[in-house]
Each structure stands twice: as structure tokens, then as C-alpha cells.
Enzyme design. Structure first.
Site, PDB file in Angstrom:
ATOM      1  N   SER A 143      91.342  31.267 -33.401  1.00  0.00           N
ATOM      2  CA  SER A 143      89.900  31.518 -33.517  1.00  0.00           C
ATOM      3  C   SER A 143      89.395  32.221 -32.269  1.00  0.00           C
ATOM      4  CB  SER A 143      89.164  30.185 -33.671  1.00  0.00           C
ATOM      5  OG  SER A 143      87.777  30.362 -33.522  1.00  0.00           O
ATOM      6  N   TYR A 156      88.115  21.935 -29.974  1.00  0.00           N
ATOM      7  CA  TYR A 156      88.519  23.025 -30.875  1.00  0.00           C
ATOM      8  C   TYR A 156      88.990  24.249 -30.082  1.00  0.00           C
ATOM      9  CZ  TYR A 156      88.002  26.277 -34.869  1.00  0.00           C
ATOM     10  OH  TYR A 156      88.203  27.210 -35.854  1.00  0.00           O
ATOM     11  N   LYS A 160      92.696  25.813 -30.343  1.00  0.00           N
ATOM     12  CA  LYS A 160      92.926  27.193 -30.781  1.00  0.00           C
ATOM     13  C   LYS A 160      93.584  28.037 -29.681  1.00  0.00           C
ATOM     14  CE  LYS A 160      91.636  27.106 -35.084  1.00  0.00           C
ATOM     15  NZ  LYS A 160      92.719  26.928 -36.081  1.00  0.00           N
TER      16      LYS A 160
HETATM   17  N1  LIG Z   1      85.766  30.105 -41.114  1.00  0.00           N
HETATM   18  C1  LIG Z   1      85.857  30.709 -39.957  1.00  0.00           C
HETATM   19  O1  LIG Z   1      85.037  31.571 -39.600  1.00  0.00           O
HETATM   20  C2  LIG Z   1      86.989  30.418 -39.038  1.00  0.00           C
HETATM   21  C3  LIG Z   1      86.964  31.026 -37.771  1.00  0.00           C
HETATM   22  C4  LIG Z   1      88.028  30.828 -36.911  1.00  0.00           C
HETATM   23  C5  LIG Z   1      89.071  30.022 -37.316  1.00  0.00           C
HETATM   24  N2  LIG Z   1      89.049  29.401 -38.528  1.00  0.00           N
HETATM   25  C6  LIG Z   1      90.190  28.574 -38.883  1.00  0.00           C
HETATM   26  O2  LIG Z   1      90.640  28.913 -40.174  1.00  0.00           O
HETATM   27  C7  LIG Z   1      91.241  27.771 -40.780  1.00  0.00           C
HETATM   28  C8  LIG Z   1      90.610  27.527 -42.138  1.00  0.00           C
HETATM   29  O3  LIG Z   1      89.234  27.311 -41.947  1.00  0.00           O
HETATM   30  P1  LIG Z   1      88.130  27.361 -43.102  1.00  0.00           P
HETATM   31  O4  LIG Z   1      86.940  28.031 -42.513  1.00  0.00           O
HETATM   32  O5  LIG Z   1      88.714  27.854 -44.352  1.00  0.00           O
HETATM   33  O6  LIG Z   1      87.812  25.791 -43.150  1.00  0.00           O
HETATM   34  P2  LIG Z   1      87.450  24.816 -44.362  1.00  0.00           P
HETATM   35  O7  LIG Z   1      86.824  23.621 -43.733  1.00  0.00           O
HETATM   36  O8  LIG Z   1      86.704  25.528 -45.443  1.00  0.00           O
HETATM   37  O9  LIG Z   1      88.897  24.416 -44.957  1.00  0.00           O
HETATM   38  C9  LIG Z   1      89.838  23.702 -44.208  1.00  0.00           C
HETATM   39  C10 LIG Z   1      90.744  22.940 -45.154  1.00  0.00           C
HETATM   40  O10 LIG Z   1      91.692  22.201 -44.370  1.00  0.00           O
HETATM   41  C11 LIG Z   1      91.823  20.916 -44.930  1.00  0.00           C
HETATM   42  N3  LIG Z   1      92.276  19.954 -43.929  1.00  0.00           N
HETATM   43  C12 LIG Z   1      91.564  19.433 -42.907  1.00  0.00           C
HETATM   44  N4  LIG Z   1      92.295  18.541 -42.226  1.00  0.00           N
HETATM   45  C13 LIG Z   1      93.510  18.496 -42.824  1.00  0.00           C
HETATM   46  C14 LIG Z   1      94.692  17.751 -42.586  1.00  0.00           C
HETATM   47  N5  LIG Z   1      94.763  16.856 -41.585  1.00  0.00           N
HETATM   48  N6  LIG Z   1      95.753  17.949 -43.413  1.00  0.00           N
HETATM   49  C15 LIG Z   1      95.688  18.837 -44.437  1.00  0.00           C
HETATM   50  N7  LIG Z   1      94.584  19.568 -44.710  1.00  0.00           N
HETATM   51  C16 LIG Z   1      93.506  19.394 -43.911  1.00  0.00           C
HETATM   52  C17 LIG Z   1      90.438  20.583 -45.450  1.00  0.00           C
HETATM   53  O11 LIG Z   1      90.472  19.523 -46.407  1.00  0.00           O
HETATM   54  C18 LIG Z   1      90.003  21.924 -46.031  1.00  0.00           C
HETATM   55  O12 LIG Z   1      90.378  22.061 -47.380  1.00  0.00           O
HETATM   56  C19 LIG Z   1      91.073  26.629 -39.787  1.00  0.00           C
HETATM   57  O13 LIG Z   1      92.247  26.508 -39.003  1.00  0.00           O
HETATM   58  C20 LIG Z   1      89.930  27.099 -38.933  1.00  0.00           C
HETATM   59  O14 LIG Z   1      89.923  26.495 -37.674  1.00  0.00           O
HETATM   60  C21 LIG Z   1      88.022  29.572 -39.393  1.00  0.00           C
END
Ligand SMILES: NC(=O)c1ccc[n+]([C@@H]2O[C@H](COP(=O)([O-])OP(=O)(O)OC[C@H]3O[C@@H](n4cnc5c(N)ncnc54)[C@H](O)[C@@H]3O)[C@@H](O)[C@H]2O)c1
Length: 250
Positions: A143, A156, A160
Site C-alpha cells: 500500500s 498498517y 505494508k
Molecule cells: N482498497 C484500497 O484502496 C487498498 C489500498 C492499499 C492496499 N490495499 C490492500 O489490498 C488488499 C485487499 O483490500 P480490499 O480493499 O479489497 O479490502 P476488503 O476489506 O474489501 O477485503 C479484504 C478481505 O480480506 C478478508 N480477510 C481479512 N482478514 C482475513 C484473514 N485473517 N484471513 C482470511 N481473509 C481475511 C476479509 O474478510 C475481506 O473479504 C489488502 O491487503 C489491503 O490492505 C487496499
């Protein structure tokens, strides 16, 4: 259906919603068999059914990635059904936001446990077969927070940033086995980013930092995940690719 991942087996964590769900669906459209991993069977099964309804092949597995024995069992289940795992996407993630002087040790440990220990658990559960077959694609999710730091997210940001180190060590150590490891830094409209996208206190300020001026849809991020999973990236390893609308241009 595309053919870029024809015959490959993918293990995608956190695939019950958000970016992981769109990656799972995109991989299936490219011909991969996809293990949809999430905390509850309900959310994983929902995505697996969408894939099957569209003519793809998917398996739903309930697994908390921070729990080593659950990860080992999930990987065994996939290997028993499909014989191997070619592609690992370490996407599962959570945030536990608090200013650093107020953050509890539980909030710290939960975030480190899912992102860092979770990614390590999955790596170890799948890598043995990859080394034997001299083929593998490992994709981490980092991230902008890991590069720039963010207020209220010391846990976080640390996780990351740690993933960047894991990506590079994985890439160097496994290169001799023809396994690549790369990381994607996405910026997408998902439940995880709902507060900063909708809260009046953050909304405008945040968008101002994105040169493209908008959030991505998870479907716009998925092509980058296809790239790192496919033969198109065979000579790319240890790299970080930001799909974040230019937020981390520096
Ligand atoms: N959305 C963004 O803008 C963004 C930005 C930077 C990084 N990210 C990263 O992208 C990835 C996905 O994020 P997203 O935005 O789709 O999030 P989200 O919250 O929509 O989805 C995350 C999923 O991970 C699952 N999860 C959480 N803990 C878990 C565990 N212990 N075991 C198995 N599954 C688990 C949740 O149930 C959920 O379905 C993450 O690593 C997040 O940190 C997202």
C-alpha cells in the site's frame, strides 16, 4: 474466456470481497482454477459460485490466514483437489485504525498477524511444491501507506512496509527456482477504504492527492494481478507496481 492462466491453480486470500474477489474472478476468466480463500465459507462460496456460474472453476475455502494450521489445511485441500498451487496472491488484509498513543497491543498484533504472519504462513504452505516444480508466481499486496506512512495506521504502515521486504527477499531467494515474487500497491474503492472515501473530513483531501482524481474500481486493479501471475511477467521479479492513480509519484 482468456487463456493467459490456462491450467494454472491460484490461491487467492481475502477473495470474499473487494480486490481479492475481482482478482479471483479475473483469474478464472483467464482459465485458472481458483481457490477463493476468506474468513467465512459464506463469503468465499458466494464468489466461487459467481465464478462457476460464469463457466469458470473455483473452490471456496474458509481460512484465517493468521492461523498457521488453518492455512496448512486450506493448502492441503486445494492440492488434494487440483494437484498443486502455481499462483499465490497474499491479499487478505484488515485495518485497525487508532492514533499511535491510543493504539492497543491487540490492534497492533491483529494487523501484523493478518498481513505479515498471514502472508508468511501462506508462502510456506505453498512454496515447497513450487520449488519442486521450478515454477511459481507469488504476489503480495502492499500500500501507499507502507511507503508514505499514514496517520492513525502505524500498525498498517509497518505491515505494508514489511511486505516490501518480504517481496524482495522472496524474489531473491526463489529466483533460482524460477519463482517470481512481486507486489502491487492498489488504490481502490472497497469496503476497506469506505471511511476516507465518504467522510467529509478526508474525502476531498485524499482525492487531491490522486493525480487521476478518482478511486479505481477493483476491476481496474485486477489486470495488474493477471500480469504478475502470467508468463508476460516471466522476467520481472522483486518489483513493486503501484496501481494507485499516481498517488505515490515521487
Ligand atoms: N482498497 C484500497 O484502496 C487498498 C489500498 C492499499 C492496499 N490495499 C490492500 O489490498 C488488499 C485487499 O483490500 P480490499 O480493499 O479489497 O479490502 P476488503 O476489506 O474489501 O477485503 C479484504 C478481505 O480480506 C478478508 N480477510 C481479512 N482478514 C482475513 C484473514 N485473517 N484471513 C482470511 N481473509 C481475511 C476479509 O474478510 C475481506 O473479504 C489488502 O491487503 C489491503 O490492505 C487496499
Amino acid at each position: 474466456m482468456g487463456m493467459q492462466l490456462q491450467g494454472k491453480v491460484a490461491f487467492v486470500t481475502g477473495a470474499g470481497q473487494g480486490i481479492g474477489a475481482s482478482v479471483a474472478k479475473a483469474y478464472a476468466r483467464e482459465g485458472a482454477k481458483v481457490a477463493v480463500i476468506d474468513l467465512t465459507l459464506d463469503s468465499a462460496a458466494h464468489v466461487a459460485k459467481e465464478i462457476a456460474d460464469a463457466g469458470g472453476e473455483a473452490m471456496a475455502v474458509a481460512c484465517d490466514v493468521s492461523d498457521r494450521s488453518q492455512v496448512e489445511m486450506a493448502a492441503e485441500q486445494v492440492k488434494a483437489a487440483w494437484g498443486r498451487i502455481d499462483i499465490l496472491v497474499n491479499n487478505a488484509g484488515i485495518t485497525r485504525t487508532a492514533m499511535l498513543n491510543k493504539m492497543t497491543i491487540e490492534q497492533w498484533q491483529q494487523v501484523i498477524g493478518v498481513h505479515l504472519t498471514g502472508a508468511f504462513n501462506c508462502l510456506q504452505a505453498v512454496v515447497g511444491g513450487m520449488i519442486e516444480r521450478k515454477y511459481g508466481r507469488i504476489i503480495y499486496v502492499t500500500s501507499a501507506a507502507g511507503v508514505l506512512g499514514t496517520i492513525g495506521q502505524i500498525n498498517y504502515s509497518a505491515a505494508k512496509a514489511g511486505i516490501l521486504g518480504m517481496t524482495k527477499s522472496t524474489a531473491k531467494e526463489l529466483a533460482r527456482s524460477n519463482i517470481t515474487a512481486n507486489a502491487i500497491a492498489p488504490g481502490a474503492a472497497t469496503p476497506m477504504t469506505e471511511v476516507i472515501r465518504t467522510d467529509e473530513r478526508f474525502k476531498e483531501k485524499y482525492l487531491d492527492r490522486i493525480p487521476l482524481g478518482r478511486w479505481a474500481e477493483p476491476e481496474e486493479i485486477a489486470p495488474v494481478f493477471i500480469f504478475f501471475a502470467s508468463d508476460a511477467s516471466a522476467y520481472v521479479t522483486g518489483q513493486i507496481l503501484a496501481a494507485d492513480g499516481g498517488m505515490t509519484i515521487h
